[in-house]
Design a protein around this motif. Sequence first.
Motif, PDB file in Angstrom:
ATOM      1  N   SER A 121     -11.019  -8.848  -0.173  1.00 39.42           N
ATOM      2  CA  SER A 121     -10.549  -8.211   0.987  1.00 39.42           C
ATOM      3  C   SER A 121     -10.610  -6.738   0.382  1.00 39.42           C
ATOM      4  N   ILE A 122      -9.724  -6.373   0.091  1.00 41.59           N
ATOM      5  CA  ILE A 122      -9.405  -5.267  -0.296  1.00 41.59           C
ATOM      6  C   ILE A 122     -10.276  -4.395  -0.698  1.00 41.59           C
ATOM      7  N   LEU A 123     -11.433  -4.653  -1.196  1.00 41.24           N
ATOM      8  CA  LEU A 123     -12.698  -3.957  -2.357  1.00 41.24           C
ATOM      9  C   LEU A 123     -13.468  -3.640  -0.793  1.00 41.24           C
ATOM     10  N   ARG A 124     -13.817  -4.935   0.463  1.00 44.08           N
ATOM     11  CA  ARG A 124     -14.365  -4.701   1.117  1.00 44.08           C
ATOM     12  C   ARG A 124     -14.178  -3.573   2.028  1.00 44.08           C
ATOM     13  N   SER A 125     -12.630  -4.536   2.928  1.00 39.38           N
ATOM     14  CA  SER A 125     -12.121  -3.068   3.809  1.00 39.38           C
ATOM     15  C   SER A 125     -12.048  -1.749   3.435  1.00 39.38           C
ATOM     16  N   VAL A 126     -12.236  -0.826   2.066  1.00 38.25           N
ATOM     17  CA  VAL A 126     -11.993   0.146   1.376  1.00 38.25           C
ATOM     18  C   VAL A 126     -13.747   0.845   1.553  1.00 38.25           C
ATOM     19  N   ARG A 127     -14.709   0.148   1.531  1.00 40.06           N
ATOM     20  CA  ARG A 127     -15.268   0.243   1.430  1.00 40.06           C
ATOM     21  C   ARG A 127     -16.087   1.833   2.136  1.00 40.06           C
ATOM     22  N   THR A 128     -15.749   1.476   3.053  1.00 40.10           N
ATOM     23  CA  THR A 128     -16.780   2.615   4.282  1.00 40.10           C
ATOM     24  C   THR A 128     -15.241   4.265   4.918  1.00 40.10           C
ATOM     25  N   GLU A 129     -15.995   5.036   4.402  1.00 46.24           N
ATOM     26  CA  GLU A 129     -15.120   6.236   4.602  1.00 46.24           C
ATOM     27  C   GLU A 129     -14.307   6.254   5.960  1.00 46.24           C
ATOM     28  N   GLU A 130     -14.784   5.452   6.836  1.00 49.75           N
ATOM     29  CA  GLU A 130     -13.787   5.684   8.332  1.00 49.75           C
ATOM     30  C   GLU A 130     -12.676   4.630   7.604  1.00 49.75           C
ATOM     31  N   MET A 131     -12.319   3.639   7.116  1.00 46.62           N
ATOM     32  CA  MET A 131     -11.797   2.597   6.704  1.00 46.62           C
ATOM     33  C   MET A 131     -10.786   3.960   5.802  1.00 46.62           C
ATOM     34  N   ARG A 132     -11.129   4.284   4.993  1.00 44.67           N
ATOM     35  CA  ARG A 132      -9.797   4.745   4.645  1.00 44.67           C
ATOM     36  C   ARG A 132     -10.211   5.769   4.898  1.00 44.67           C
ATOM     37  N   VAL A 148      -6.216   9.903  -6.152  1.00 48.64           N
ATOM     38  CA  VAL A 148      -6.472   8.651  -5.457  1.00 48.64           C
ATOM     39  C   VAL A 148      -4.890   8.786  -4.427  1.00 48.64           C
ATOM     40  N   HIS A 149      -5.395   8.713  -2.970  1.00 51.07           N
ATOM     41  CA  HIS A 149      -4.878   8.578  -1.901  1.00 51.07           C
ATOM     42  C   HIS A 149      -4.086   7.084  -1.421  1.00 51.07           C
ATOM     43  N   LEU A 150      -4.637   6.308  -1.527  1.00 50.50           N
ATOM     44  CA  LEU A 150      -4.422   4.590  -1.542  1.00 50.50           C
ATOM     45  C   LEU A 150      -4.387   4.005  -2.811  1.00 50.50           C
ATOM     46  N   LEU A 151      -3.039   3.195  -2.736  1.00 48.55           N
ATOM     47  CA  LEU A 151      -2.907   2.714  -4.012  1.00 48.55           C
ATOM     48  C   LEU A 151      -2.345   1.906  -3.816  1.00 48.55           C
ATOM     49  N   PHE A 152      -3.026   0.498  -3.295  1.00 49.65           N
ATOM     50  CA  PHE A 152      -2.449  -0.763  -3.739  1.00 49.65           C
ATOM     51  C   PHE A 152      -1.842  -1.669  -4.736  1.00 49.65           C
ATOM     52  N   VAL A 153      -0.922  -2.395  -4.848  1.00 44.08           N
ATOM     53  CA  VAL A 153      -0.480  -2.401  -5.703  1.00 44.08           C
ATOM     54  C   VAL A 153      -0.402  -4.864  -5.564  1.00 44.08           C
ATOM     55  N   ILE A 154      -0.787  -5.135  -5.933  1.00 41.84           N
ATOM     56  CA  ILE A 154      -0.865  -6.325  -6.006  1.00 41.84           C
ATOM     57  C   ILE A 154      -0.134  -7.448  -7.205  1.00 41.84           C
ATOM     58  N   ALA A 155       0.475  -8.614  -6.977  1.00 43.11           N
ATOM     59  CA  ALA A 155       1.775  -9.587  -7.571  1.00 43.11           C
ATOM     60  C   ALA A 155       0.955 -10.441  -7.436  1.00 43.11           C
ATOM     61  N   SER A 156       0.455 -11.238  -8.649  1.00 45.72           N
ATOM     62  CA  SER A 156       0.354 -13.129  -8.594  1.00 45.72           C
ATOM     63  C   SER A 156       1.151 -13.756  -9.806  1.00 45.72           C
ATOM     64  N   SER A 157      -0.094 -14.975  -9.619  1.00 41.81           N
ATOM     65  CA  SER A 157       0.472 -15.263 -10.842  1.00 41.81           C
ATOM     66  C   SER A 157      -0.648 -16.294 -11.432  1.00 41.81           C
ATOM     67  N   PRO A 158      -0.993 -16.422 -12.558  1.00 41.68           N
ATOM     68  CA  PRO A 158      -2.153 -17.217 -13.250  1.00 41.68           C
ATOM     69  C   PRO A 158      -2.236 -18.479 -12.082  1.00 41.68           C
ATOM     70  N   LEU A 183       0.481  -0.790  -0.109  1.00 37.21           N
ATOM     71  CA  LEU A 183      -0.257  -0.434  -0.264  1.00 37.21           C
ATOM     72  C   LEU A 183       0.943   1.273  -0.348  1.00 37.21           C
ATOM     73  N   GLY A 184       0.972   1.740  -1.159  1.00 34.39           N
ATOM     74  CA  GLY A 184       1.460   3.760  -1.016  1.00 34.39           C
ATOM     75  C   GLY A 184       0.163   4.590  -0.674  1.00 34.39           C
ATOM     76  N   ILE A 185       0.731   5.420   0.214  1.00 32.32           N
ATOM     77  CA  ILE A 185      -0.214   6.251   1.171  1.00 32.32           C
ATOM     78  C   ILE A 185       0.045   8.072   0.666  1.00 32.32           C
ATOM     79  N   SER A 186      -0.558   8.077  -0.252  1.00 36.66           N
ATOM     80  CA  SER A 186      -0.455  10.008  -0.940  1.00 36.66           C
ATOM     81  C   SER A 186      -1.385  10.591  -0.181  1.00 36.66           C
ATOM     82  N   ARG A 187      -1.124  11.558   0.937  1.00 38.00           N
ATOM     83  CA  ARG A 187      -1.190  13.010   1.165  1.00 38.00           C
ATOM     84  C   ARG A 187      -1.780  13.614   0.546  1.00 38.00           C
ATOM     85  N   GLU A 188      -0.639  14.076  -0.853  1.00 34.87           N
ATOM     86  CA  GLU A 188      -1.172  14.647  -1.681  1.00 34.87           C
ATOM     87  C   GLU A 188      -2.467  14.847  -2.547  1.00 34.87           C
TER      88      GLU A 188
END
Length: 163
Positions: free
Chosen positions: A117-128, A95-105, A78-83
């Motif tokens: 899980s990421i989508l569920r966790s960032v859906r609320t303003e409180e968590m963001r 964008v202020h919260l930049l997730f980067v995911i690496a996976s394999s097929p 997770l990269g966090i950008s205040r600006e």
Amino acid sequence: MDIQHDCQSVICQLQSIEKTQAILEVIDSCSVFSSLPDLERFKRGVLRRERLQSTGIGHGVAIAHGKILGLKEVHIALGISREGIEYGSSDGMPVHLLFVIASSPSIQMEYLGSLSSILRSVRTEEMRAHLLDMHLRKTDEACRRFFSMMSEQRFVWFCKDSQ
């Protein structure tokens, strides 16, 4: 678990305000990616994916991702950008919260579970807001809460020790 070391391996404070540079900054700054079999190929794949369609999902969040052969687990940072990063998101907001995911097929189900899980966790303003505030607090407690939230979501890279 060494909280400070782990925080630095998966969370970074972004300086870049441009999308491509911000993605590369997350990949280069978070050591969770240092063990990837071909880091340069992964970078190219993530950037190629972004050129096809922006992974900015709105509400200040983006989830950039790429595939690379040979991974046995999903790697996420997770990269966090205040600006804020000009990202071309669907809502036009930076964008202020930049997730980067690496996976394999070969681990597609784990990837989809992590993405969900990421989508569920960032859906609320409180968590963001909580994730963004980690930039200001930089405390072990803030990091511990983040790790707790992520481990409850069963991300592979937080469950390594228990496997």
